[in-house]
Design a protein around this motif. Sequence first.
Motif, PDB file in Angstrom:
ATOM      1  N   SER A 177      26.899 126.342  72.454  1.00 56.45           N
ATOM      2  CA  SER A 177      26.475 127.177  73.590  1.00 56.45           C
ATOM      3  C   SER A 177      26.043 128.577  73.162  1.00 56.45           C
ATOM      4  O   SER A 177      25.649 129.384  74.000  1.00 56.45           O
ATOM      5  CB  SER A 177      27.599 127.287  74.617  1.00 56.45           C
ATOM      6  N   ASN A 178      26.102 128.849  71.852  1.00 55.94           N
ATOM      7  CA  ASN A 178      25.765 130.181  71.331  1.00 55.94           C
ATOM      8  C   ASN A 178      26.540 131.274  72.047  1.00 55.94           C
ATOM      9  O   ASN A 178      25.979 132.285  72.476  1.00 55.94           O
ATOM     10  CB  ASN A 178      24.255 130.434  71.405  1.00 55.94           C
ATOM     11  N   THR A 179      27.852 131.054  72.197  1.00 57.67           N
ATOM     12  CA  THR A 179      28.714 132.024  72.859  1.00 57.67           C
ATOM     13  C   THR A 179      29.953 132.272  72.001  1.00 57.67           C
ATOM     14  O   THR A 179      30.343 131.431  71.189  1.00 57.67           O
ATOM     15  CB  THR A 179      29.176 131.527  74.246  1.00 57.67           C
ATOM     16  N   PHE A 237      36.684 133.337  74.440  1.00 58.18           N
ATOM     17  CA  PHE A 237      38.076 133.765  74.398  1.00 58.18           C
ATOM     18  C   PHE A 237      38.838 132.911  75.407  1.00 58.18           C
ATOM     19  O   PHE A 237      38.576 132.992  76.608  1.00 58.18           O
ATOM     20  CB  PHE A 237      38.209 135.253  74.743  1.00 58.18           C
ATOM     21  N   ASN A 238      39.750 132.065  74.903  1.00 60.78           N
ATOM     22  CA  ASN A 238      40.534 131.152  75.753  1.00 60.78           C
ATOM     23  C   ASN A 238      41.990 131.567  75.759  1.00 60.78           C
ATOM     24  O   ASN A 238      42.565 131.839  74.711  1.00 60.78           O
ATOM     25  CB  ASN A 238      40.491 129.721  75.221  1.00 60.78           C
ATOM     26  N   HIS A 283      36.792 133.566  78.860  1.00 64.82           N
ATOM     27  CA  HIS A 283      35.810 134.651  78.950  1.00 64.82           C
ATOM     28  C   HIS A 283      34.786 134.379  77.853  1.00 64.82           C
ATOM     29  O   HIS A 283      35.132 134.340  76.676  1.00 64.82           O
ATOM     30  CB  HIS A 283      36.513 135.991  78.707  1.00 64.82           C
ATOM     31  N   LYS A 284      33.521 134.142  78.248  1.00 67.07           N
ATOM     32  CA  LYS A 284      32.472 133.837  77.281  1.00 67.07           C
ATOM     33  C   LYS A 284      31.513 135.015  77.169  1.00 67.07           C
ATOM     34  O   LYS A 284      31.053 135.555  78.178  1.00 67.07           O
ATOM     35  CB  LYS A 284      31.683 132.592  77.699  1.00 67.07           C
ATOM     36  N   ASN A 340      25.481 137.511  73.110  1.00 70.32           N
ATOM     37  CA  ASN A 340      24.838 138.760  72.678  1.00 70.32           C
ATOM     38  C   ASN A 340      25.699 139.978  73.014  1.00 70.32           C
ATOM     39  O   ASN A 340      25.192 141.022  73.411  1.00 70.32           O
ATOM     40  CB  ASN A 340      23.443 138.895  73.286  1.00 70.32           C
ATOM     41  N   GLY A 341      27.018 139.826  72.885  1.00 70.28           N
ATOM     42  CA  GLY A 341      27.940 140.924  73.078  1.00 70.28           C
ATOM     43  C   GLY A 341      28.250 141.286  74.522  1.00 70.28           C
ATOM     44  O   GLY A 341      28.985 142.231  74.778  1.00 70.28           O
ATOM     45  N   LYS A 342      27.710 140.536  75.488  1.00 74.50           N
ATOM     46  CA  LYS A 342      27.945 140.826  76.904  1.00 74.50           C
ATOM     47  C   LYS A 342      28.587 139.630  77.589  1.00 74.50           C
ATOM     48  O   LYS A 342      28.361 138.484  77.205  1.00 74.50           O
ATOM     49  CB  LYS A 342      26.633 141.156  77.609  1.00 74.50           C
ATOM     50  N   THR A 343      29.361 139.907  78.644  1.00 78.48           N
ATOM     51  CA  THR A 343      29.967 138.825  79.404  1.00 78.48           C
ATOM     52  C   THR A 343      28.878 137.901  79.923  1.00 78.48           C
ATOM     53  O   THR A 343      27.919 138.336  80.561  1.00 78.48           O
ATOM     54  CB  THR A 343      30.795 139.381  80.576  1.00 78.48           C
ATOM     55  N   TYR A 344      29.036 136.628  79.610  1.00 75.33           N
ATOM     56  CA  TYR A 344      28.066 135.603  79.990  1.00 75.33           C
ATOM     57  C   TYR A 344      28.555 134.878  81.238  1.00 75.33           C
ATOM     58  O   TYR A 344      27.876 134.844  82.250  1.00 75.33           O
ATOM     59  CB  TYR A 344      27.920 134.657  78.794  1.00 75.33           C
ATOM     60  N   VAL A 345      29.754 134.289  81.139  1.00 78.12           N
ATOM     61  CA  VAL A 345      30.406 133.648  82.288  1.00 78.12           C
ATOM     62  C   VAL A 345      31.912 133.708  82.077  1.00 78.12           C
ATOM     63  O   VAL A 345      32.402 133.963  80.971  1.00 78.12           O
ATOM     64  CB  VAL A 345      29.991 132.158  82.485  1.00 78.12           C
TER      65      VAL A 345
END
Length: 153
Positions: A108-110, A113-114, A129-130, A133-138
């Motif tokens: 997923s290229n992410t 953090f689980n 928390h995924k 590119n250094g930003k919250t994705y989903v």
Amino acid sequence: MKNYGDPSSTIPYQCFMGRWEGLCKTFSPRGEFIEAAAVHMDVYWNEVGKSWHLMEDFENLYEVGKTVFHTDIFVEGKYCWAVSDQLSLEGTELTPFNYVFVIDSKVSNTLVFNNHYFLDPNTRRIITHKLQNGKTYVFQIQDFVRIQQPWRI
């Protein structure tokens, strides 16, 4: 024959062993619900206390589609790690029923953090928390119920 280990054992990661059925709910960075998809998981020891196998089958991994992960995870005490074509992973037992993982997903290229919370021996919640590119994705919440548990031989 899969080795699910001794259910009464208190060694790190024993609580993960078994077959699990779950639902993964995905939310935007602002908390809006996006979708939900079934997840099937089978977790068993390759060598008790030293390495375990994780099979995780997402019926629809967000923005990827049907995805099956097969990962051998190595253990040293409360710490674990894995490297495969699909991911690299590090994990730590914080308490006997709370674990954290950092996963670099090549699928997923992410950066994932689980936080795994065992609500009881057969119910587990993963809060994810995924980053992309250094930003919250989903954000994701996965709720699992163990459908086949370890048993004593």
